[in-house]
Motif scaffolding. Structure first.
Motif, mmCIF file in Angstrom:
data_model
loop_
_atom_site.group_PDB
_atom_site.id
_atom_site.type_symbol
_atom_site.label_atom_id
_atom_site.label_comp_id
_atom_site.label_asym_id
_atom_site.label_seq_id
_atom_site.Cartn_x
_atom_site.Cartn_y
_atom_site.Cartn_z
ATOM 1 N N SER A 74 0.818 -1.215 0.000
ATOM 2 C CA SER A 74 0.000 0.000 0.000
ATOM 3 C C SER A 74 0.851 1.264 0.000
ATOM 4 C CB SER A 74 -0.949 0.009 1.199
ATOM 5 O OG SER A 74 -1.906 -1.015 1.098
ATOM 6 N N ALA A 75 1.922 1.248 0.765
ATOM 7 C CA ALA A 75 2.777 2.438 0.828
ATOM 8 C C ALA A 75 3.405 2.726 -0.525
ATOM 9 C CB ALA A 75 3.861 2.246 1.896
ATOM 10 N N GLY A 76 3.817 1.679 -1.223
ATOM 11 C CA GLY A 76 4.393 1.868 -2.551
ATOM 12 C C GLY A 76 3.371 2.401 -3.536
ATOM 13 N N LEU A 77 2.135 1.876 -3.480
ATOM 14 C CA LEU A 77 1.081 2.360 -4.376
ATOM 15 C C LEU A 77 0.779 3.827 -4.095
ATOM 16 C CD1 LEU A 77 -1.076 2.000 -6.531
ATOM 17 C CD2 LEU A 77 -2.591 1.068 -4.762
ATOM 18 N N LEU A 78 0.737 4.197 -2.830
ATOM 19 C CA LEU A 78 0.488 5.590 -2.481
ATOM 20 C C LEU A 78 1.580 6.494 -3.031
ATOM 21 C CD1 LEU A 78 -1.015 7.824 -0.962
ATOM 22 C CD2 LEU A 78 0.245 7.155 1.108
ATOM 23 N N ALA A 79 2.833 6.098 -2.844
ATOM 24 C CA ALA A 79 3.950 6.915 -3.322
ATOM 25 C C ALA A 79 3.924 7.048 -4.841
ATOM 26 C CB ALA A 79 5.273 6.304 -2.857
ATOM 27 N N MET A 80 3.709 5.952 -5.548
ATOM 28 C CA MET A 80 3.658 6.001 -7.008
ATOM 29 C C MET A 80 2.497 6.862 -7.494
ATOM 30 S SD MET A 80 6.191 4.269 -8.286
ATOM 31 C CE MET A 80 5.662 3.894 -9.950
ATOM 32 N N SER A 81 1.355 6.753 -6.832
ATOM 33 C CA SER A 81 0.180 7.527 -7.242
ATOM 34 C C SER A 81 0.403 9.018 -7.055
ATOM 35 C CB SER A 81 -1.046 7.070 -6.442
ATOM 36 O OG SER A 81 -1.311 5.703 -6.663
ATOM 37 N N LEU A 82 0.978 9.397 -5.929
ATOM 38 C CA LEU A 82 1.252 10.815 -5.684
ATOM 39 C C LEU A 82 2.298 11.335 -6.666
ATOM 40 C CD1 LEU A 82 1.254 10.868 -1.776
ATOM 41 C CD2 LEU A 82 -0.558 11.640 -3.315
ATOM 42 N N GLY A 83 3.288 10.504 -6.972
ATOM 43 C CA GLY A 83 4.298 10.914 -7.944
ATOM 44 C C GLY A 83 3.724 11.089 -9.335
ATOM 45 N N LEU A 84 2.866 10.171 -9.761
ATOM 46 C CA LEU A 84 2.231 10.294 -11.072
ATOM 47 C C LEU A 84 1.345 11.536 -11.142
ATOM 48 C CD1 LEU A 84 1.251 6.582 -11.825
ATOM 49 C CD2 LEU A 84 2.791 8.004 -13.184
ATOM 50 N N SER A 85 0.683 11.853 -10.035
ATOM 51 C CA SER A 85 -0.158 13.042 -10.005
ATOM 52 C C SER A 85 0.668 14.311 -10.189
ATOM 53 C CB SER A 85 -0.925 13.110 -8.682
ATOM 54 O OG SER A 85 -1.770 14.230 -8.637
ATOM 55 N N GLN A 86 1.884 14.309 -9.660
ATOM 56 C CA GLN A 86 2.764 15.466 -9.818
ATOM 57 C C GLN A 86 3.281 15.577 -11.253
ATOM 58 O OE1 GLN A 86 5.829 15.330 -6.824
ATOM 59 N NE2 GLN A 86 4.349 15.109 -5.149
ATOM 60 N N LEU A 87 3.380 14.455 -11.944
ATOM 61 C CA LEU A 87 3.887 14.461 -13.315
ATOM 62 C C LEU A 87 2.823 14.827 -14.345
ATOM 63 C CD1 LEU A 87 6.087 11.216 -13.297
ATOM 64 C CD2 LEU A 87 6.896 13.589 -13.327
ATOM 65 N N HIS A 88 1.554 14.646 -13.991
ATOM 66 C CA HIS A 88 0.479 14.831 -14.968
ATOM 67 C C HIS A 88 -0.569 15.793 -14.432
ATOM 68 C CE1 HIS A 88 1.948 11.534 -17.489
ATOM 69 N NE2 HIS A 88 2.156 10.868 -16.373
ATOM 70 N N THR A 89 -0.772 16.884 -15.144
ATOM 71 C CA THR A 89 -1.825 17.825 -14.766
ATOM 72 C C THR A 89 -3.144 17.487 -15.448
ATOM 73 O OG1 THR A 89 -1.135 19.324 -16.546
ATOM 74 C CG2 THR A 89 -0.184 19.696 -14.360
ATOM 75 N N ASP A 90 -3.093 16.748 -16.534
ATOM 76 C CA ASP A 90 -4.307 16.314 -17.214
ATOM 77 C C ASP A 90 -4.767 14.986 -16.612
ATOM 78 O OD1 ASP A 90 -6.130 16.489 -19.782
ATOM 79 O OD2 ASP A 90 -5.404 14.421 -19.655
ATOM 80 N N ASP A 91 -6.030 14.932 -16.181
ATOM 81 C CA ASP A 91 -6.520 13.759 -15.460
ATOM 82 C C ASP A 91 -6.534 12.499 -16.317
ATOM 83 O OD1 ASP A 91 -6.845 15.339 -13.252
ATOM 84 O OD2 ASP A 91 -8.992 15.668 -13.560
ATOM 85 N N HIS A 92 -6.881 12.613 -17.597
ATOM 86 C CA HIS A 92 -6.886 11.434 -18.457
ATOM 87 C C HIS A 92 -5.468 10.967 -18.781
ATOM 88 C CE1 HIS A 92 -11.129 12.579 -19.031
ATOM 89 N NE2 HIS A 92 -11.295 11.280 -19.192
ATOM 90 N N ALA A 93 -4.542 11.902 -18.859
ATOM 91 C CA ALA A 93 -3.138 11.516 -19.023
ATOM 92 C C ALA A 93 -2.655 10.763 -17.795
ATOM 93 C CB ALA A 93 -2.277 12.752 -19.272
#
Length: 302
Positions: A241-260
């Motif tokens: 779970s901790a890894g999924l949370l970290a990856m998800s937050l990182g991806l959110s920082q990389l992408h401003t477009d929600d579908h991207a």
């Protein structure tokens, strides 16, 4: 009983339930086409997970109007309805095969008992039809939620695309607009309070989506625990779970477009599900789970 009328010509290519099961839930899963006759389709409450509906009488039009791809066709028992559809599709240039045994895993008293036993042992995942949620296999479903997705609002679309409705459409809008836009677009709201699919107690929207479609799969249950831990900040639920949370937050920082963001995250969930399948198989078979083990002394020796 004379079974000759039910036999499938030897020349019709087929796929076993075991082989299909190994590919279900993957990004490269073939199109699943449900060609059961109308009466049988309507009386059944279930579809193979991710299947699309095509009436037998519409198969010619389907074959000519849709992009050619790999397709697995199934009817009730894997007899003439699906074999006829496969013949039409292959004549139109499709890579088409029928599902041996159909959705029922063969017909008692008609197919060989040893074949039936083998087909039914595969336990192909199925889903409940939910017309109230826009999922019957007949049309693409639509789903809408809050913008700036992180975990549940990405995990749910992954589950929908891979197991429930590969044609599903997704919309991300500001919180205050979700229900108005749901009405305007004919979409199902999810992961927001008062939505048909949302958190219930300690369970997150991913859990509720599994329950809503009665989708039974040990690997998905394991993945649901990982998602729940990351989405509700209960990182003790699963080490991953901790890894999924970290990856998800990182991806959110990389992408401003929600579908991207959604498109970038889908392979992450593909990989997590593949790992969950291995873990579930390890428990079932009593075999060690694959790990990465490259200690310094081994590296020095190499």
């Amino acid at each position: 009983m004379d079974t000759s009328a039910f036999s499938v010509p030897f020349s019709v290519p087929s796929i076993s339930p075991q082989e299909l099961a190994s590919r279900m839930g993957r990004a490269d899963m073939p199109l699943l086409l449900d060609v059961r006759r109308e009466g049988k389709f309507l009386e059944s409450r279930r579809l193979l997970a991710g299947a699309q509906r095509c009436k037998p009488e519409d198969i010619n039009a389907f074959a000519e109007s849709q992009p050619r791809c790999e397709v697995v066709v199934y009817c009730v028992y894997g007899h003439n309805v699906s074999s006829d559809a496969v013949a039409v599709l292959r004549a139109a240039g499709w890579n088409a095969r029928l599902l041996a045994g159909g959705i029922e895993g063969g017909e008692d008293g008609v197919d060989a008992p040893e074949d039936i036993a083998r087909w039914r042992a595969a336990c192909l995942p199925t889903i409940a039809k939910r017309s109230d949620l826009g999922v019957t296999g007949e049309h693409a479903s639509r789903w809408i939620t809050r913008d700036r997705p992180k975990i549940d609002r990405i995990a749910c679309p992954w589950l929908l695309r891979r197991f429930i409705d590969p044609r599903a459409e997704f919309f991300y809008v500001p919180d205050a607009q979700v229900f108005d836009e749901a009405t305007r677009l004919g979409a199902v709201a999810y992961d927001i309070p008062a939505a048909p699919i949302s958190h219930e107690g300690e369970r997150c929207s991913f859990d509720e989506l599994l329950a809503a479609f009665d989708l039974r799969d040990a690997a998905l249950y394991r993945l649901a625990r990982v998602v729940r831990g990351a989405d509700t900040n209960r990182l003790d639920l699963a080490p991953e779970s901790a890894g999924l949370l970290a990856m998800s937050l990182g991806l959110s920082q990389l992408h401003t477009d929600d579908h991207a963001m959604l498109n970038a995250a889908l392979p992450l969930y593909d990989a997590l599900y593949a790992w969950c399948r291995s873990a579930a198989a390890s428990v079932w078979q009593g075999t060690p789970l694959e790990t990465h083990n490259w200690p310094p002394e081994a590296k020095a020796a190499a």
